[in-house]
Design an enzyme around this catalytic site. Structure first.
Site, PDB file in Angstrom:
ATOM      1  N   GLY A  69      -0.549  -0.329   5.460  1.00  0.00           N
ATOM      2  CA  GLY A  69       0.527  -1.318   5.507  1.00  0.00           C
ATOM      3  C   GLY A  69       0.937  -1.577   6.944  1.00  0.00           C
ATOM      4  N   SER A  70       2.187  -1.935   7.123  1.00  0.00           N
ATOM      5  CA  SER A  70       2.654  -2.359   8.441  1.00  0.00           C
ATOM      6  C   SER A  70       2.966  -1.146   9.325  1.00  0.00           C
ATOM      7  CB  SER A  70       3.906  -3.220   8.286  1.00  0.00           C
ATOM      8  OG  SER A  70       4.916  -2.465   7.648  1.00  0.00           O
ATOM      9  N   GLU A  72      -3.246   3.512   7.967  1.00  0.00           N
ATOM     10  CA  GLU A  72      -4.091   2.351   8.279  1.00  0.00           C
ATOM     11  C   GLU A  72      -3.145   1.175   8.459  1.00  0.00           C
ATOM     12  OE1 GLU A  72      -7.215   2.099   8.852  1.00  0.00           O
ATOM     13  OE2 GLU A  72      -8.239   3.754   7.856  1.00  0.00           O
ATOM     14  N   LEU A  73      -3.009   0.673   9.689  1.00  0.00           N
ATOM     15  CA  LEU A  73      -1.934  -0.274   9.988  1.00  0.00           C
ATOM     16  C   LEU A  73      -2.484  -1.622  10.483  1.00  0.00           C
ATOM     17  CD1 LEU A  73       0.340   2.401  11.736  1.00  0.00           C
ATOM     18  CD2 LEU A  73       0.272   1.797   9.303  1.00  0.00           C
ATOM     19  N   CYS A  89      -6.038  -7.102   7.857  1.00  0.00           N
ATOM     20  CA  CYS A  89      -5.688  -6.345   9.060  1.00  0.00           C
ATOM     21  C   CYS A  89      -6.706  -6.578  10.183  1.00  0.00           C
ATOM     22  CB  CYS A  89      -5.595  -4.868   8.728  1.00  0.00           C
ATOM     23  SG  CYS A  89      -6.952  -4.335   7.701  1.00  0.00           S
ATOM     24  N   GLU A 117       0.877  -9.348  15.695  1.00  0.00           N
ATOM     25  CA  GLU A 117      -0.020  -9.607  14.568  1.00  0.00           C
ATOM     26  C   GLU A 117       0.507 -10.821  13.794  1.00  0.00           C
ATOM     27  OE1 GLU A 117       0.108  -6.780  11.288  1.00  0.00           O
ATOM     28  OE2 GLU A 117      -2.015  -7.094  10.895  1.00  0.00           O
TER      29      GLU A 117
HETATM   30  P1  NAP Z   1       4.265  -3.112   4.125  1.00  0.00           P
HETATM   31  O1  NAP Z   1       5.401  -4.023   4.020  1.00  0.00           O
HETATM   32  O2  NAP Z   1       4.299  -2.050   5.164  1.00  0.00           O
HETATM   33  O3  NAP Z   1       4.068  -2.484   2.668  1.00  0.00           O
HETATM   34  C1  NAP Z   1       3.023  -1.604   2.379  1.00  0.00           C
HETATM   35  C2  NAP Z   1       3.448  -0.670   1.261  1.00  0.00           C
HETATM   36  O4  NAP Z   1       4.490   0.185   1.738  1.00  0.00           O
HETATM   37  C3  NAP Z   1       3.993  -1.392   0.032  1.00  0.00           C
HETATM   38  O5  NAP Z   1       3.590  -0.701  -1.128  1.00  0.00           O
HETATM   39  C4  NAP Z   1       5.497  -1.254   0.224  1.00  0.00           C
HETATM   40  O6  NAP Z   1       6.238  -1.333  -0.968  1.00  0.00           O
HETATM   41  C5  NAP Z   1       5.581   0.138   0.814  1.00  0.00           C
HETATM   42  N1  NAP Z   1       6.820   0.451   1.523  1.00  0.00           N
HETATM   43  C6  NAP Z   1       7.684  -0.408   2.108  1.00  0.00           C
HETATM   44  N2  NAP Z   1       8.711   0.276   2.663  1.00  0.00           N
HETATM   45  C7  NAP Z   1       8.500   1.597   2.411  1.00  0.00           C
HETATM   46  C8  NAP Z   1       9.200   2.797   2.731  1.00  0.00           C
HETATM   47  N3  NAP Z   1      10.343   2.781   3.422  1.00  0.00           N
HETATM   48  N4  NAP Z   1       8.689   3.984   2.329  1.00  0.00           N
HETATM   49  C9  NAP Z   1       7.519   4.020   1.645  1.00  0.00           C
HETATM   50  N5  NAP Z   1       6.812   2.917   1.305  1.00  0.00           N
HETATM   51  C10 NAP Z   1       7.280   1.715   1.689  1.00  0.00           C
HETATM   52  O7  NAP Z   1       2.886  -3.901   4.366  1.00  0.00           O
HETATM   53  P2  NAP Z   1       2.350  -5.207   3.631  1.00  0.00           P
HETATM   54  O8  NAP Z   1       3.186  -6.361   4.041  1.00  0.00           O
HETATM   55  O9  NAP Z   1       2.144  -4.951   2.192  1.00  0.00           O
HETATM   56  O10 NAP Z   1       0.898  -5.290   4.300  1.00  0.00           O
HETATM   57  C11 NAP Z   1       0.701  -5.936   5.519  1.00  0.00           C
HETATM   58  C12 NAP Z   1       0.392  -4.958   6.637  1.00  0.00           C
HETATM   59  O11 NAP Z   1      -0.623  -4.044   6.236  1.00  0.00           O
HETATM   60  C13 NAP Z   1      -0.147  -5.665   7.850  1.00  0.00           C
HETATM   61  O12 NAP Z   1       0.436  -5.140   9.014  1.00  0.00           O
HETATM   62  C14 NAP Z   1      -1.636  -5.345   7.793  1.00  0.00           C
HETATM   63  O13 NAP Z   1      -2.287  -5.420   9.038  1.00  0.00           O
HETATM   64  C15 NAP Z   1      -1.616  -3.963   7.254  1.00  0.00           C
HETATM   65  N6  NAP Z   1      -2.916  -3.595   6.676  1.00  0.00           N
HETATM   66  C16 NAP Z   1      -3.701  -2.674   7.313  1.00  0.00           C
HETATM   67  C17 NAP Z   1      -4.952  -2.346   6.798  1.00  0.00           C
HETATM   68  C18 NAP Z   1      -5.830  -1.305   7.446  1.00  0.00           C
HETATM   69  O14 NAP Z   1      -6.750  -0.814   6.791  1.00  0.00           O
HETATM   70  N7  NAP Z   1      -5.598  -0.953   8.686  1.00  0.00           N
HETATM   71  C19 NAP Z   1      -5.392  -2.981   5.642  1.00  0.00           C
HETATM   72  C20 NAP Z   1      -4.565  -3.918   5.030  1.00  0.00           C
HETATM   73  C21 NAP Z   1      -3.323  -4.215   5.549  1.00  0.00           C
HETATM   74  P3  NAP Z   1       6.894  -2.733  -1.448  1.00  0.00           P
HETATM   75  O15 NAP Z   1       5.765  -3.659  -1.681  1.00  0.00           O
HETATM   76  O16 NAP Z   1       7.612  -2.354  -2.698  1.00  0.00           O
HETATM   77  O17 NAP Z   1       7.799  -3.185  -0.349  1.00  0.00           O
END
Ligand code: NAP
Length: 475
Positions: free
Chosen positions: A229-230, A249-250, A283, A378
């Site tokens: 995630g982020s 993985e961010l 990502c 990003e």
């Molecule tokens: P995100 O907002 O960080 O959410 C990812 C996950 O974390 C979701 O399941 C979210 O739940 C959960 N989450 C949110 N706040 C949390 C907390 N305080 N404690 C624990 N879990 C929490 O990311 P996203 O918008 O879904 O994805 C986009 C990001 O992922 C981008 O930055 C992208 O580059 C990155 N990404 C990286 C890779 C890699 O392999 N490096 C691959 C794909 C994506 P909710 O949905 O319920 O908020």
């Protein structure tokens, strides 16, 4: 017709009496409802997983058989899963099929990892202290895994956590992104109902990141968190879980450098896919394009021609290349960044506006400065930034000037420049004559700095999910 989903949860199919609506990011239609869990549900899910851990892992051959069956079952249901992905993530259906097919491959490589999971022999006789002893390591499952996943690959990035956990012998509590939970629920149902995974090995909880996700992170019986995630959320988890292993993985703002000797026409064709697939919400979406000034006009014209031909529309339509961003809030953020870049002197070569259908058009920006948001941060949207350079070393330096470090790429036919790029670009992966958006599911995939701290890919994830236990035997 809307479907209500119960959660695979211990021996149960859980409903909680409260629901989260899953809506199409494209037209806001109601797709499904999933249970809204809270911290108490996480406590129960971890208790189920802990009981499985305490009962001892399945032998590796049985883990491999489950994973083989999963690969077969999923390959028979590509269309069904692709349609779920397309509906809940607004990923164009053709791209969604590719994701489902890749998930089959992730299961297959995880089966291999289960069958080849082994420690190593330690050469004890290499020191006087060890003389006469025989030593080796066993790979022991680390314990309960907490898996938290993002919306953008709602199937394959979940499989990248669940399948290696099965291979490693670890029970899991998984929390999918709130926008895209249906792929995970159907996947785990398939594993239990069709593939022989005993109930309780994988338990799904759905609910907010700050509540359900945080409860997984803070639970003392969870040994490892695997998070995609982020960076903001990821590093916060790392800080909160000081005593756990945490794999992150961010994000990224992937650069590509295009040299005059490189095949810039191929680069332009590939980038028109790599910068816009799933509307740039990958990502490793190609974002920063550094093109040598001598080919900049020809390259940019070719890129813009290709991007103008992308079909924008309904993710379920076979012809669609680019559909909606995950939310109107995200769409408006990206649009604002484009407008801000324009106000700071960038030129919008194509796109830049929101259509009548509410979808942001694929956008190519030129005349971009390195410190504009569309370059420095990003974007995570259908936007690429074209910048020119005169000196290859300078392009390498600019590509490296980022808080991220996932994958970077160079197009060149000069072997010396390719080698220099491989040695200089400070990223988890460097691709020569390929876009940075390339990933095969068996490769070690991961980044540096704000792109994370681990490598995913079944073999590497299984290593993370197991501990080495040293056995020393005396005669
Ligand atoms: P995100 O907002 O960080 O959410 C990812 C996950 O974390 C979701 O399941 C979210 O739940 C959960 N989450 C949110 N706040 C949390 C907390 N305080 N404690 C624990 N879990 C929490 O990311 P996203 O918008 O879904 O994805 C986009 C990001 O992922 C981008 O930055 C992208 O580059 C990155 N990404 C990286 C890779 C890699 O392999 N490096 C691959 C794909 C994506 P909710 O949905 O319920 O908020």
């Amino acid at each position: 017709m809307t479907t209500d989903h119960a959660l695979p949860f211990g021996n149960e199919r859980l409903t909680t009496g409260q629901w989260i609506e899953v809506r199409s990011p494209y037209d806001d239609s109601l797709i499904a409802r999933v249970p809204k869990c809270d911290e108490q549900h996480v406590q129960r899910a971890v208790a189920f997983a802990t009981a499985v851990r305490d009962a001892g892992p399945l032998p590796p051959y049985q883990r491999a058989e489950i994973l083989d069956r999963a690969a077969t079952a999923l390959s028979n249901r590509i269309e069904e899963f692709a349609r779920i992905i397309a509906a809940e993530a607004a990923k164009p259906i053709r791209t969604a099929r590719v994701e489902a097919q890749r998930a089959v491959s992730t299961f297959q490589f995880s089966a291999v990892a289960a069958r080849t999971l082994a420690g190593e022999v330690v050469p004890m006789d290499a020191s006087a202290a060890g003389a006469g002893k025989i030593a080796f390591t066993l790979r022991i499952p680390i314990g309960v895994v907490g898996a938290i996943t993002p919306f953008n690959f709602p199937l394959n990035l979940v499989v990248h956590k669940l399948a290696p956990a099965i291979a490693a012998g670890c029970p899991v509590v998984v929390k999918p992104a709130s926008q895209t939970p249906v792929s995970t629920i159907r996947l785990v149902e398939m594993l239990i109902d069709e593939c022989g995974l005993p109930a309780g090995h994988i338990n799904v909880v759905t609910g907010g990141g700050g509540t359900v996700g945080n409860a997984i992170v803070e639970h003392p019986d969870v040994a490892l968190i695997t998070f995609t995630g982020s960076p903001e959320v990821g590093w916060d988890i790392r800080a909160k879980a000081a005593r756990k292993k945490v794999g992150l993985e961010l994000g990224n703002n992937a650069p590509v450098i295009i040299e005059p000797s490189g095949d810039w026409e191929t680069a332009a064709a590939k980038i028109s896919v790599a910068g816009f697939s799933h509307a740039g919400q990958s990502c490793i979406s190609t974002q920063r394009i550094f093109v040598h000034e001598t080919i900049a006009t020809d390259f940019t014209d070719a890129l813009v021609d290709n991007v103008k031909n992308l079909v924008v529309g309904d993710p379920m339509d076979e012809s669609t290349d680019v559909s909606a961003l995950i939310s109107t809030g995200e769409r408006d953020r990206v649009h604002t960044w484009v407008d801000e870049a324009r106000a700071q002197g960038a030129r919008v070569a194509c796109g830049g506006e929101i259509g009548d259908d509410g979808v942001l058009r694929p956008t190519v920006l030129t005349n971009v400065d390195d410190d504009m948001k569309v370059c420095a941060l990003e974007v995570f949207g259908p936007v690429v930034a074209v910048m020119t350079y005169t000196d290859f070393d300078d392009a390498l330096r600019r590509a490296n000037t980022t808080r991220y470090g996932l994958q970077a790429a160079v197009f060149t036919t000069h072997i010396a420049d390719a080698m220099k790029a491989a040695q200089t670009l400070d990223f988890g992966g460097v691709l020569i004559n390929e876009v940075p958006t390339f990933r095969a599911d068996q490769q070690p995939y991961g980044g540096l700095r704000d792109s994370g701290n681990t490598r995913e890919g079944p073999k590497y994830t299984v290593e993370e999910m197991t501990d080495a236990r040293l056995i020393i035997m005396n005669a």
